[in-house]
Design an enzyme around this catalytic site. Structure first.
Site, PDB file in Angstrom:
ATOM      1  N   CYS A   1     -50.144 157.577  64.323  1.00 38.79           N
ATOM      2  CA  CYS A   1     -50.600 156.625  63.308  1.00 38.79           C
ATOM      3  C   CYS A   1     -51.299 157.384  62.186  1.00 38.79           C
ATOM      4  O   CYS A   1     -51.981 158.373  62.418  1.00 38.79           O
ATOM      5  CB  CYS A   1     -51.565 155.629  63.954  1.00 38.79           C
ATOM      6  SG  CYS A   1     -52.012 154.268  62.868  1.00 38.79           S
TER       7      CYS A   1
ATOM      8  N   GLU B   1     -46.232 154.718  73.897  1.00 43.54           N
ATOM      9  CA  GLU B   1     -46.756 153.972  75.044  1.00 43.54           C
ATOM     10  C   GLU B   1     -46.479 152.476  74.903  1.00 43.54           C
ATOM     11  O   GLU B   1     -46.450 151.958  73.786  1.00 43.54           O
ATOM     12  CB  GLU B   1     -48.275 154.183  75.130  1.00 43.54           C
ATOM     13  CG  GLU B   1     -48.639 155.617  75.409  1.00 43.54           C
ATOM     14  CD  GLU B   1     -50.129 155.901  75.250  1.00 43.54           C
ATOM     15  OE1 GLU B   1     -50.949 155.027  75.600  1.00 43.54           O
ATOM     16  OE2 GLU B   1     -50.463 157.001  74.781  1.00 43.54           O
TER      17      GLU B   1
ATOM     18  N   CYS C   1     -60.166 154.617  67.401  1.00 40.05           N
ATOM     19  CA  CYS C   1     -58.853 154.429  68.007  1.00 40.05           C
ATOM     20  C   CYS C   1     -58.234 155.755  68.453  1.00 40.05           C
ATOM     21  O   CYS C   1     -58.307 156.758  67.743  1.00 40.05           O
ATOM     22  CB  CYS C   1     -57.939 153.736  66.997  1.00 40.05           C
ATOM     23  SG  CYS C   1     -56.308 153.399  67.640  1.00 40.05           S
TER      24      CYS C   1
ATOM     25  N   CYS D   1     -58.356 155.031  61.961  1.00 45.82           N
ATOM     26  CA  CYS D   1     -59.504 154.216  62.386  1.00 45.82           C
ATOM     27  C   CYS D   1     -60.356 155.047  63.363  1.00 45.82           C
ATOM     28  O   CYS D   1     -59.823 155.671  64.274  1.00 45.82           O
ATOM     29  CB  CYS D   1     -59.028 152.935  63.072  1.00 45.82           C
ATOM     30  SG  CYS D   1     -57.982 151.928  62.007  1.00 45.82           S
TER      31      CYS D   1
ATOM     32  N   CYS E   1     -46.828 144.932  75.117  1.00 45.88           N
ATOM     33  CA  CYS E   1     -47.457 145.482  73.919  1.00 45.88           C
ATOM     34  C   CYS E   1     -46.643 146.721  73.553  1.00 45.88           C
ATOM     35  O   CYS E   1     -46.562 147.663  74.332  1.00 45.88           O
ATOM     36  CB  CYS E   1     -48.900 145.842  74.260  1.00 45.88           C
ATOM     37  SG  CYS E   1     -49.726 146.747  72.952  1.00 45.88           S
TER      38      CYS E   1
ATOM     39  N   CYS F   1     -53.769 151.661  74.052  1.00 45.83           N
ATOM     40  CA  CYS F   1     -52.740 152.669  73.745  1.00 45.83           C
ATOM     41  C   CYS F   1     -53.241 153.892  72.982  1.00 45.83           C
ATOM     42  O   CYS F   1     -54.240 153.838  72.293  1.00 45.83           O
ATOM     43  CB  CYS F   1     -51.627 152.014  72.948  1.00 45.83           C
ATOM     44  SG  CYS F   1     -50.454 151.233  74.037  1.00 45.83           S
TER      45      CYS F   1
HETATM   46  N1  SAH Z   1     -52.350 149.273  63.758  1.00 42.00           N
HETATM   47  C1  SAH Z   1     -52.429 147.961  64.298  1.00 42.00           C
HETATM   48  C2  SAH Z   1     -52.023 147.834  65.752  1.00 42.00           C
HETATM   49  C3  SAH Z   1     -52.525 148.865  66.707  1.00 42.00           C
HETATM   50  S1  SAH Z   1     -54.165 148.788  67.322  1.00 42.00           S
HETATM   51  C4  SAH Z   1     -53.803 147.398  64.087  1.00 42.00           C
HETATM   52  O1  SAH Z   1     -54.679 148.114  63.653  1.00 42.00           O
HETATM   53  O2  SAH Z   1     -53.990 146.215  64.316  1.00 42.00           O
HETATM   54  C5  SAH Z   1     -54.298 147.345  68.258  1.00 42.00           C
HETATM   55  C6  SAH Z   1     -55.724 146.803  68.356  1.00 42.00           C
HETATM   56  O3  SAH Z   1     -56.533 147.594  69.243  1.00 42.00           O
HETATM   57  C7  SAH Z   1     -56.425 146.822  67.018  1.00 42.00           C
HETATM   58  O4  SAH Z   1     -57.178 145.654  66.831  1.00 42.00           O
HETATM   59  C8  SAH Z   1     -57.314 148.013  67.154  1.00 42.00           C
HETATM   60  O5  SAH Z   1     -58.324 147.981  66.216  1.00 42.00           O
HETATM   61  C9  SAH Z   1     -57.760 147.890  68.599  1.00 42.00           C
HETATM   62  N2  SAH Z   1     -58.338 149.120  69.158  1.00 42.00           N
HETATM   63  C10 SAH Z   1     -57.982 150.375  68.917  1.00 42.00           C
HETATM   64  N3  SAH Z   1     -58.764 151.239  69.598  1.00 42.00           N
HETATM   65  C11 SAH Z   1     -59.609 150.483  70.301  1.00 42.00           C
HETATM   66  C12 SAH Z   1     -60.678 150.799  71.200  1.00 42.00           C
HETATM   67  N4  SAH Z   1     -60.998 152.061  71.494  1.00 42.00           N
HETATM   68  N5  SAH Z   1     -61.361 149.770  71.768  1.00 42.00           N
HETATM   69  C13 SAH Z   1     -61.039 148.490  71.480  1.00 42.00           C
HETATM   70  N6  SAH Z   1     -60.052 148.132  70.633  1.00 42.00           N
HETATM   71  C14 SAH Z   1     -59.350 149.120  70.042  1.00 42.00           C
END
Ligand code: SAH
Length: 349
Positions: free
Chosen positions: A111, A91, A118, A115, A104, A332
């Site tokens: 991944c 995406e 996410c 987390c 973006c 994403c």
């Molecule tokens: N792996 C990298 C980049 C991808 S995530 C990283 O962790 O930084 C991009 C950002 O979106 C990160 O800060 C992540 O923690 C945040 N993110 C992911 N899921 C989210 C959600 N459900 N709500 C808000 N932010 C989110």
């Protein structure tokens, strides 16, 4: 078959030396691939038909085909689900700001980082993206929208520093004057905290902006949210960021996703302020975007403001992120997951 688009000009010239063609042809082909962003050899109109046919036999151009596209009715955000050469999906999101267009991009198919808030991690990890596939997301979006993209954030699906070599190669391709020629100052790399690679990135001496997804001020909370924290804890991570800011003289940003009752209380804000004080840091506060399976609740606006106030009053630069593309689920990971489950339309705007 060899991926022809992930080669830089020097590598491409060496590669094409095996054919009986003049040297300047490699430069022409390079420009077709990186400046024009073509996805087929047929479009290379100043290359002979015979040579194009030869290239077609030996090489492929890793493309991004638009599988789904969502346009926000609230702002100018556009979200794409792209299909890759092997049928995998990633995406990208294009956002319009006062200074121009930002994309973006994804760096991996899925991944590994796990987390717990996410969506990207839910459909599992498949593979790293090739340098050309990261770049092709930009070409596909630019072509579709008829725009020029000036800024890149690597915050899509995947962990960029877990695909380090390909990301570094992508940066050199995207910065090339014969390609998209995007300034590295306008590129942001976001990481969940792969600390050894943060040190490697400093050594590269590239003027990219580093953003770290911190989300918690201590190991107790962060390890519950982000398994990567069990390997490199909060203090180790912040030390690396301090060194990054010192050595590169570039501001490091921290993403802090606020989840009600998890990491949004006064104590968290105070602890965070104490740990970040005195450095060239910025904190971006993001209300969590709830992903159905995750069950995280967005913090109240009042609590978000209080959190920001505590940081600011202690000298920490903190902003609350404006949410773009709210109506199209612009964060994403969700489209790919739906697609893999076979019900891709659930998130339609
Ligand atoms: N792996 C990298 C980049 C991808 S995530 C990283 O962790 O930084 C991009 C950002 O979106 C990160 O800060 C992540 O923690 C945040 N993110 C992911 N899921 C989210 C959600 N459900 N709500 C808000 N932010 C989110």
């Amino acid at each position: 078959m060899t991926d022809i688009k992930s080669l830089n000009l020097q590598e491409l010239t060496a590669e094409l030396a095996q054919f009986d063609v003049q040297k300047f042809r490699s430069h022409q082909i390079y420009k077709w691939l990186h400046c024009n962003g073509v996805f087929s050899f047929d479009e290379m109109s100043n290359i002979s038909k015979e040579f194009r046919a030869q290239l077609e036999k030996e090489y492929y151009i890793p493309h991004c085909i638009i599988e789904e596209k969502y346009e926000s009715q609230l702002d100018d955000t556009v979200k794409y689900l792209f299909r890759l050469y092997d049928g995998e999906y990633v995406e990208s999101v294009v956002m319009k700001y006062k200074y121009g267009y930002t994309i973006c991009v994804s760096s991996q198919v899925g991944c590994k980082m796990g987390c717990n808030f996410c969506a990207s991690t839910l459909a599992g990890f498949k593979r790293n993206l090739l340098p050309a596939e990261i770049e092709s997301q930009i070409h596909a979006a630019q072509k579709d929208l008829g725009i020029r993209i000036s800024h890149i954030v690597m915050m899509g699906i995947g962990e960029p520093l877990d695909n380090y070599d390909n990301v570094i190669k992508f940066l050199s391709l995207v910065n090339d004057k014969d390609g998209l020629y995007i300034s590295l100052r306008d590129v942001t790399i976001s990481t969940c905290g792969v600390v050894p690679r943060i040190y490697d990135l400093m050594d590269e001496g590239l003027p990219v902006t580093l953003t770290v997804s911190l989300h918690a001020p201590n190991d107790d909370i962060r390890s519950d949210m982000m398994p990567v924290n069990n390997k490199w804890g909060v203090d180790t991570l912040i030390s690396a960021c301090k060194e990054y800011a010192n050595r590169t003289s570039r501001r490091v940003s921290f993403e802090y996703t606020l989840i009600k009752g998890v990491n949004d209380n006064r104590q968290c804000a105070l602890e965070l302020a104490a740990k970040l004080k005195g450095y060239l840091f910025h904190v971006n506060l993001i209300p969590v975007n709830d992903v159905a399976e995750r069950g995280n609740v967005r913090s109240d606006d009042e609590d978000i403001r209080k959190f920001q106030q505590i940081l600011k009053s202690r000298g920490i630069n903190a902003t609350i992120r404006r949410t773009l593309g709210k109506d199209i689920n612009a964060s994403c990971g969700q489209l790919r997951r739906k697609r893999n489950e076979g019900d891709s339309n659930e998130n339609c705007c």
